[in-house]
Every structure is written in C-alpha cells, then in structure tokens.
Design a protein around this motif. Structure first.
Motif, PDB file in Angstrom:
ATOM      1  N   GLN A 247       0.827  -1.222   0.000  1.00 33.38           N
ATOM      2  CA  GLN A 247       0.000   0.000   0.000  1.00 33.38           C
ATOM      3  C   GLN A 247       0.856   1.264   0.000  1.00 33.38           C
ATOM      4  O   GLN A 247       0.560   2.229   0.700  1.00 33.38           O
ATOM      5  N   ILE A 248       1.898   1.251  -0.822  1.00 32.23           N
ATOM      6  CA  ILE A 248       2.786   2.401  -0.919  1.00 32.23           C
ATOM      7  C   ILE A 248       2.587   3.161  -2.226  1.00 32.23           C
ATOM      8  O   ILE A 248       2.541   4.378  -2.239  1.00 32.23           O
ATOM      9  N   ILE A 249       2.455   2.415  -3.323  1.00 29.18           N
ATOM     10  CA  ILE A 249       2.397   3.029  -4.648  1.00 29.18           C
ATOM     11  C   ILE A 249       1.076   2.701  -5.333  1.00 29.18           C
ATOM     12  O   ILE A 249       0.629   1.550  -5.332  1.00 29.18           O
ATOM     13  N   ALA A 250       0.473   3.718  -5.921  1.00 31.30           N
ATOM     14  CA  ALA A 250      -0.742   3.538  -6.707  1.00 31.30           C
ATOM     15  C   ALA A 250      -0.356   3.426  -8.176  1.00 31.30           C
ATOM     16  O   ALA A 250       0.476   4.179  -8.665  1.00 31.30           O
ATOM     17  N   SER A 251      -0.980   2.482  -8.867  1.00 31.48           N
ATOM     18  CA  SER A 251      -0.731   2.292 -10.291  1.00 31.48           C
ATOM     19  C   SER A 251      -2.062   2.137 -11.012  1.00 31.48           C
ATOM     20  O   SER A 251      -2.999   1.526 -10.485  1.00 31.48           O
ATOM     21  N   GLY A 252      -2.110   2.667 -12.223  1.00 29.68           N
ATOM     22  CA  GLY A 252      -3.296   2.474 -13.036  1.00 29.68           C
ATOM     23  C   GLY A 252      -3.441   1.001 -13.377  1.00 29.68           C
ATOM     24  O   GLY A 252      -2.464   0.338 -13.710  1.00 29.68           O
ATOM     25  N   LEU A 253      -4.656   0.497 -13.275  1.00 27.60           N
ATOM     26  CA  LEU A 253      -4.912  -0.914 -13.593  1.00 27.60           C
ATOM     27  C   LEU A 253      -5.517  -1.032 -14.988  1.00 27.60           C
ATOM     28  O   LEU A 253      -4.973  -1.709 -15.846  1.00 27.60           O
ATOM     29  N   THR A 254      -6.623  -0.328 -15.213  1.00 29.42           N
ATOM     30  CA  THR A 254      -7.306  -0.423 -16.495  1.00 29.42           C
ATOM     31  C   THR A 254      -8.426   0.600 -16.569  1.00 29.42           C
ATOM     32  O   THR A 254      -8.762   1.251 -15.587  1.00 29.42           O
ATOM     33  N   THR A 255      -9.006   0.715 -17.734  1.00 30.15           N
ATOM     34  CA  THR A 255     -10.256   1.450 -17.932  1.00 30.15           C
ATOM     35  C   THR A 255     -11.222   0.460 -18.556  1.00 30.15           C
ATOM     36  O   THR A 255     -10.863  -0.250 -19.498  1.00 30.15           O
ATOM     37  N   ILE A 256     -12.430   0.417 -18.024  1.00 29.59           N
ATOM     38  CA  ILE A 256     -13.435  -0.528 -18.505  1.00 29.59           C
ATOM     39  C   ILE A 256     -14.719   0.225 -18.844  1.00 29.59           C
ATOM     40  O   ILE A 256     -14.907   1.370 -18.432  1.00 29.59           O
ATOM     41  N   SER A 257     -15.598  -0.438 -19.533  1.00 32.76           N
ATOM     42  CA  SER A 257     -16.931   0.101 -19.773  1.00 32.76           C
ATOM     43  C   SER A 257     -17.676   0.103 -18.443  1.00 32.76           C
ATOM     44  O   SER A 257     -17.642  -0.894 -17.703  1.00 32.76           O
TER      45      SER A 257
ATOM     46  N   THR B 104     -19.901  -2.760 -17.294  1.00 27.08           N
ATOM     47  CA  THR B 104     -19.288  -4.039 -16.908  1.00 27.08           C
ATOM     48  C   THR B 104     -18.538  -3.953 -15.583  1.00 27.08           C
ATOM     49  O   THR B 104     -17.877  -4.910 -15.190  1.00 27.08           O
ATOM     50  N   ALA B 105     -18.634  -2.827 -14.886  1.00 32.87           N
ATOM     51  CA  ALA B 105     -17.821  -2.593 -13.689  1.00 32.87           C
ATOM     52  C   ALA B 105     -18.034  -3.647 -12.600  1.00 32.87           C
ATOM     53  O   ALA B 105     -17.060  -4.177 -12.054  1.00 32.87           O
ATOM     54  N   ILE B 106     -19.261  -3.957 -12.257  1.00 34.60           N
ATOM     55  CA  ILE B 106     -19.521  -4.915 -11.174  1.00 34.60           C
ATOM     56  C   ILE B 106     -18.978  -6.296 -11.537  1.00 34.60           C
ATOM     57  O   ILE B 106     -18.322  -6.948 -10.721  1.00 34.60           O
ATOM     58  N   ALA B 107     -19.202  -6.745 -12.762  1.00 36.28           N
ATOM     59  CA  ALA B 107     -18.697  -8.053 -13.201  1.00 36.28           C
ATOM     60  C   ALA B 107     -17.164  -8.073 -13.182  1.00 36.28           C
ATOM     61  O   ALA B 107     -16.553  -9.053 -12.726  1.00 36.28           O
ATOM     62  N   PHE B 108     -16.539  -6.989 -13.642  1.00 39.18           N
ATOM     63  CA  PHE B 108     -15.078  -6.908 -13.626  1.00 39.18           C
ATOM     64  C   PHE B 108     -14.563  -6.994 -12.194  1.00 39.18           C
ATOM     65  O   PHE B 108     -13.608  -7.719 -11.903  1.00 39.18           O
ATOM     66  N   LEU B 109     -15.198  -6.243 -11.288  1.00 37.24           N
ATOM     67  CA  LEU B 109     -14.752  -6.209  -9.897  1.00 37.24           C
ATOM     68  C   LEU B 109     -14.947  -7.557  -9.210  1.00 37.24           C
ATOM     69  O   LEU B 109     -14.089  -7.978  -8.419  1.00 37.24           O
ATOM     70  N   LYS B 110     -16.044  -8.259  -9.497  1.00 38.90           N
ATOM     71  CA  LYS B 110     -16.256  -9.596  -8.924  1.00 38.90           C
ATOM     72  C   LYS B 110     -15.097 -10.506  -9.303  1.00 38.90           C
ATOM     73  O   LYS B 110     -14.535 -11.204  -8.456  1.00 38.90           O
ATOM     74  N   ASP B 111     -14.740 -10.486 -10.560  1.00 32.06           N
ATOM     75  CA  ASP B 111     -13.640 -11.306 -11.039  1.00 32.06           C
ATOM     76  C   ASP B 111     -12.325 -10.882 -10.377  1.00 32.06           C
ATOM     77  O   ASP B 111     -11.549 -11.726  -9.923  1.00 32.06           O
ATOM     78  N   TYR B 112     -12.082  -9.592 -10.314  1.00 30.45           N
ATOM     79  CA  TYR B 112     -10.836  -9.084  -9.742  1.00 30.45           C
ATOM     80  C   TYR B 112     -10.724  -9.419  -8.255  1.00 30.45           C
ATOM     81  O   TYR B 112      -9.677  -9.849  -7.784  1.00 30.45           O
ATOM     82  N   PHE B 113     -11.804  -9.241  -7.512  1.00 27.22           N
ATOM     83  CA  PHE B 113     -11.790  -9.525  -6.077  1.00 27.22           C
ATOM     84  C   PHE B 113     -11.582 -11.018  -5.800  1.00 27.22           C
ATOM     85  O   PHE B 113     -11.069 -11.383  -4.742  1.00 27.22           O
ATOM     86  N   ASN B 114     -11.982 -11.871  -6.735  1.00 24.54           N
ATOM     87  CA  ASN B 114     -11.742 -13.306  -6.576  1.00 24.54           C
ATOM     88  C   ASN B 114     -10.269 -13.654  -6.762  1.00 24.54           C
ATOM     89  O   ASN B 114      -9.794 -14.656  -6.235  1.00 24.54           O
ATOM     90  N   LYS B 115      -9.547 -12.836  -7.508  1.00 25.59           N
ATOM     91  CA  LYS B 115      -8.134 -13.094  -7.794  1.00 25.59           C
ATOM     92  C   LYS B 115      -7.187 -12.377  -6.839  1.00 25.59           C
ATOM     93  O   LYS B 115      -6.103 -12.870  -6.550  1.00 25.59           O
TER      94      LYS B 115
END
Length: 138
Positions: free
Chosen positions: A23-33, A36-47
């Motif tokens: 939790q020191i450095i912030a980095s851009g991850l992606t830009t999504i539609s 699709t945000a909730i579906a993307f986040l569900k997948d990301y939080f699982n990983k």
C-alpha cells in the motif's frame, strides 16, 4: 497486506487503479466500460486480496454534488449490495481529470495519445488513490 483499489466511475467509462501489496504506490490498472464494472470487480476480487475501495465523489467548487453525482450514487448503491463486506471510502475527485490531463502533457504524450479519455480516467483513479495514500501516512 491487502491492496486498496480506486474507482473513477463515469457514465461511459470507469478508470481503476490499485496499490501494491504494501500500500505504498498507486498504479493504473485499467479502464473498462461502466456497464461491466460490477462483473469486472467480482472477477478481480476473486483473484486479488482487496481490503478497501475508494470511489470518487464528484463535487462542484462550492462543495455541492455535481451533475454526475446521481449516476455515481447509483453505482455506489449497486456496489455495496454486490460487495457488502467491502469497505468503501468516498473521496473528493475534484480536479483529478485536469490533473490527469496535465500529467499526460508533462510526461510527453503526443496530442493523439492525450485524446484517449480512457487513459485520463485511469490516471484520475491513480491520482485519487495516491493522494489517499499520502494523506493516510501523514
């Protein structure tokens, strides 16, 4: 240590940024539609192990909610229903798009690259997250 994720939610696009595991450095991850945000986040939080999510709070100069506040509030409601265990922190996102655009200029991106609105959203989320990390340490 779990990561912190930042969301710059918009009507069409959503910029997402993430911290490193310390939790020191912030980095851009992606830009999504945005749709699709909730579906993307569900997948990301699982990983990935994410403990907190920052969501931009659009305000006008006088502190009143901006025109896009209604859209973002609807997203926050949907997010908290989808992820009730996730800690949500609202952060002021005033000027982040302007700062992101200036960052693109300062980094030497050509005019054509600076027209990429998705990149602006991703950089905006990164700026929100890095600002939060800086204030959290102080």
């Amino acid at each position: 240590m779990p990561r912190i994720l930042a969301i710059d939610y918009g009507q069409k696009r959503t910029g997402i940024a993430i911290t490193d595991e310390l939790q020191i450095i912030a980095s851009g991850l992606t830009t999504i539609s945005s749709e699709t945000a909730i579906a993307f986040l569900k997948d990301y939080f699982n990983k990935e192990n994410v403990a907190e999510v920052l969501i931009g709070e659009p305000k006008q100069m006088n502190g009143e909610p901006s025109q896009s506040a209604e859209i973002i509030e609807a997203f926050v409601s949907k997010f908290t229903k989808s992820f009730p265990e996730m800690k949500v922190i609202r952060v002021d996102e005033r000027f982040t798009s302007k700062m992101a655009f200036q960052t693109m200029i300062d980094s030497g991106l050509k005019k054509k690259q600076r027209q990429n609105k998705g990149l602006i959203d991703e950089i905006s989320a990164t700026i929100m997250l890095q600002d939060y990390l800086t204030r959290k340490v102080i």
